[in-house]
Design a protein around this motif. Sequence first.
Motif, mmCIF file in Angstrom:
data_model
loop_
_atom_site.group_PDB
_atom_site.id
_atom_site.type_symbol
_atom_site.label_atom_id
_atom_site.label_comp_id
_atom_site.label_asym_id
_atom_site.label_seq_id
_atom_site.Cartn_x
_atom_site.Cartn_y
_atom_site.Cartn_z
ATOM 1 N N THR A 68 0.836 -1.191 0.000
ATOM 2 C CA THR A 68 0.000 0.000 0.000
ATOM 3 C C THR A 68 0.872 1.242 0.000
ATOM 4 O O THR A 68 2.056 1.188 0.304
ATOM 5 C CB THR A 68 -0.913 0.034 1.248
ATOM 6 N N GLU A 69 0.274 2.347 -0.335
ATOM 7 C CA GLU A 69 0.972 3.630 -0.311
ATOM 8 C C GLU A 69 1.129 4.134 1.122
ATOM 9 O O GLU A 69 1.932 4.989 1.407
ATOM 10 C CB GLU A 69 0.196 4.673 -1.134
ATOM 11 N N ASP A 70 0.338 3.563 2.026
ATOM 12 C CA ASP A 70 0.348 3.988 3.419
ATOM 13 C C ASP A 70 1.606 3.471 4.109
ATOM 14 O O ASP A 70 1.796 2.262 4.274
ATOM 15 C CB ASP A 70 -0.899 3.441 4.123
ATOM 16 N N GLU A 71 2.476 4.378 4.523
ATOM 17 C CA GLU A 71 3.754 3.996 5.126
ATOM 18 C C GLU A 71 3.582 3.322 6.480
ATOM 19 O O GLU A 71 4.490 2.650 6.959
ATOM 20 C CB GLU A 71 4.656 5.229 5.263
ATOM 21 N N GLU A 72 2.427 3.484 7.114
ATOM 22 C CA GLU A 72 2.222 2.895 8.434
ATOM 23 C C GLU A 72 1.837 1.420 8.353
ATOM 24 O O GLU A 72 1.916 0.702 9.341
ATOM 25 C CB GLU A 72 1.163 3.687 9.200
ATOM 26 N N LYS A 73 1.424 0.968 7.184
ATOM 27 C CA LYS A 73 1.092 -0.442 7.021
ATOM 28 C C LYS A 73 2.349 -1.190 6.571
ATOM 29 O O LYS A 73 3.101 -0.697 5.746
ATOM 30 C CB LYS A 73 -0.016 -0.619 5.976
ATOM 31 N N PRO A 74 2.572 -2.376 7.109
ATOM 32 C CA PRO A 74 3.766 -3.129 6.705
ATOM 33 C C PRO A 74 3.666 -3.574 5.246
ATOM 34 O O PRO A 74 2.574 -3.713 4.703
ATOM 35 C CB PRO A 74 3.757 -4.325 7.651
ATOM 36 N N GLU A 75 4.830 -3.814 4.647
ATOM 37 C CA GLU A 75 4.850 -4.294 3.270
ATOM 38 C C GLU A 75 4.196 -5.669 3.209
ATOM 39 O O GLU A 75 4.311 -6.473 4.129
ATOM 40 C CB GLU A 75 6.292 -4.408 2.774
ATOM 41 N N ALA A 76 3.542 -5.925 2.126
ATOM 42 C CA ALA A 76 2.907 -7.218 1.927
ATOM 43 C C ALA A 76 3.978 -8.257 1.599
ATOM 44 O O ALA A 76 5.032 -7.950 1.070
ATOM 45 C CB ALA A 76 1.907 -7.128 0.777
ATOM 46 N N VAL A 77 3.675 -9.490 1.931
ATOM 47 C CA VAL A 77 4.544 -10.592 1.570
ATOM 48 C C VAL A 77 4.276 -10.915 0.106
ATOM 49 O O VAL A 77 3.129 -11.002 -0.316
ATOM 50 C CB VAL A 77 4.244 -11.828 2.445
ATOM 51 N N ARG A 78 5.336 -11.078 -0.651
ATOM 52 C CA ARG A 78 5.173 -11.420 -2.059
ATOM 53 C C ARG A 78 5.485 -12.897 -2.271
ATOM 54 O O ARG A 78 6.414 -13.431 -1.660
ATOM 55 C CB ARG A 78 6.092 -10.556 -2.921
ATOM 56 N N ASP A 79 4.697 -13.520 -3.121
ATOM 57 C CA ASP A 79 4.890 -14.935 -3.419
ATOM 58 C C ASP A 79 4.632 -15.159 -4.910
ATOM 59 O O ASP A 79 3.666 -15.816 -5.292
ATOM 60 C CB ASP A 79 3.940 -15.777 -2.559
ATOM 61 N N PRO A 80 5.495 -14.588 -5.765
ATOM 62 C CA PRO A 80 5.263 -14.738 -7.203
ATOM 63 C C PRO A 80 5.535 -16.164 -7.657
ATOM 64 O O PRO A 80 6.462 -16.821 -7.176
ATOM 65 C CB PRO A 80 6.272 -13.771 -7.813
ATOM 66 N N ARG A 81 4.721 -16.611 -8.578
ATOM 67 C CA ARG A 81 4.891 -17.953 -9.141
ATOM 68 C C ARG A 81 4.884 -17.863 -10.658
ATOM 69 O O ARG A 81 4.099 -17.118 -11.234
ATOM 70 C CB ARG A 81 3.760 -18.853 -8.679
ATOM 71 N N ALA A 82 5.769 -18.633 -11.265
ATOM 72 C CA ALA A 82 5.860 -18.688 -12.722
ATOM 73 C C ALA A 82 5.299 -20.015 -13.209
ATOM 74 O O ALA A 82 5.540 -21.067 -12.599
ATOM 75 C CB ALA A 82 7.309 -18.539 -13.164
ATOM 76 N N TYR A 83 4.557 -19.949 -14.297
ATOM 77 C CA TYR A 83 3.952 -21.127 -14.900
ATOM 78 C C TYR A 83 4.364 -21.144 -16.375
ATOM 79 O O TYR A 83 3.952 -20.273 -17.141
ATOM 80 C CB TYR A 83 2.426 -21.073 -14.773
ATOM 81 N N ILE A 84 5.163 -22.126 -16.746
ATOM 82 C CA ILE A 84 5.630 -22.257 -18.120
ATOM 83 C C ILE A 84 4.781 -23.334 -18.798
ATOM 84 O O ILE A 84 4.619 -24.438 -18.265
ATOM 85 C CB ILE A 84 7.126 -22.652 -18.176
ATOM 86 N N ASN A 85 4.245 -23.011 -19.972
ATOM 87 C CA ASN A 85 3.380 -23.922 -20.725
ATOM 88 C C ASN A 85 2.222 -24.467 -19.878
ATOM 89 O O ASN A 85 1.950 -25.673 -19.885
ATOM 90 C CB ASN A 85 4.182 -25.083 -21.328
ATOM 91 N N PRO A 86 1.515 -23.590 -19.158
ATOM 92 C CA PRO A 86 0.413 -24.096 -18.332
ATOM 93 C C PRO A 86 -0.726 -24.613 -19.205
ATOM 94 O O PRO A 86 -0.981 -24.091 -20.287
ATOM 95 C CB PRO A 86 -0.027 -22.856 -17.545
ATOM 96 N N GLU A 87 -1.365 -25.665 -18.723
ATOM 97 C CA GLU A 87 -2.527 -26.201 -19.437
ATOM 98 C C GLU A 87 -3.549 -26.698 -18.434
ATOM 99 O O GLU A 87 -3.197 -27.252 -17.394
ATOM 100 C CB GLU A 87 -2.121 -27.315 -20.399
ATOM 101 N N ILE A 88 -4.793 -26.480 -18.779
ATOM 102 C CA ILE A 88 -5.888 -26.953 -17.934
ATOM 103 C C ILE A 88 -6.176 -28.390 -18.325
ATOM 104 O O ILE A 88 -6.467 -28.684 -19.491
ATOM 105 C CB ILE A 88 -7.129 -26.060 -18.081
ATOM 106 N N ILE A 89 -6.072 -29.280 -17.349
ATOM 107 C CA ILE A 89 -6.298 -30.706 -17.594
ATOM 108 C C ILE A 89 -7.770 -31.046 -17.431
ATOM 109 O O ILE A 89 -8.326 -31.837 -18.190
ATOM 110 C CB ILE A 89 -5.445 -31.550 -16.620
ATOM 111 N N SER A 90 -8.400 -30.463 -16.418
ATOM 112 C CA SER A 90 -9.826 -30.710 -16.199
ATOM 113 C C SER A 90 -10.431 -29.543 -15.434
ATOM 114 O O SER A 90 -9.710 -28.771 -14.798
ATOM 115 C CB SER A 90 -10.036 -32.013 -15.409
#
Length: 178
Positions: A68-90
């Motif tokens: 957030t832009e609000d300096e009083e709130k702590p930074e959020a935890v980031r958990d980026p995930r990469a998906y290479i050639n993703p496909e929906i199976i079902s």
Amino acid sequence: MAILPIVEVPDPRLRLVCAPVETIDDEVRQLVADMTETMYDARGIGLAAIQVGVARRVVVIDLQERETEDEEKPEAVRDPRAYINPEIISVSEETSRYNEGCLSIPEQYAEVERPARCRVAWLDLDGQRHEEDMDGLMATCMQHEIDHLNGVLFIDHITRLKRDMLLKKLAKARKNAA
């Protein structure tokens, strides 16, 4: 890492079917890093490579709380995930509705109905294959991003009338910003 320009409608590249990634190399890893930085900069939760002009089957997602832009709130935890050639199976027969938006259709939202759950297969950045059952927002986000890889936008899942209204609203917002 670099922040890349986001491709916006009506750019025809958004309708391309993306090519599979044949080799996960430093170029693909750099693309993932740049896409992740771009997604955070745009305050999104998901981004497909075609949205930065690269017609390859690469997706990044992070559903974690945004900083957030609000300096009083702590930074959020980031958990980026990469998906290479993703496909929906079902997908489940059960559906759910989310008010979806898209970085390629800025500031426009519409309720979209999709399968509530899906099973997805993909490769990670080390080339390892994974499969996972997804539900809730993750299932919606993954389906949305895989749609991008197939040249489909979330507005293709709504009625023509709603789509036309949304695109007129976007045109008006662009005109007012110019």
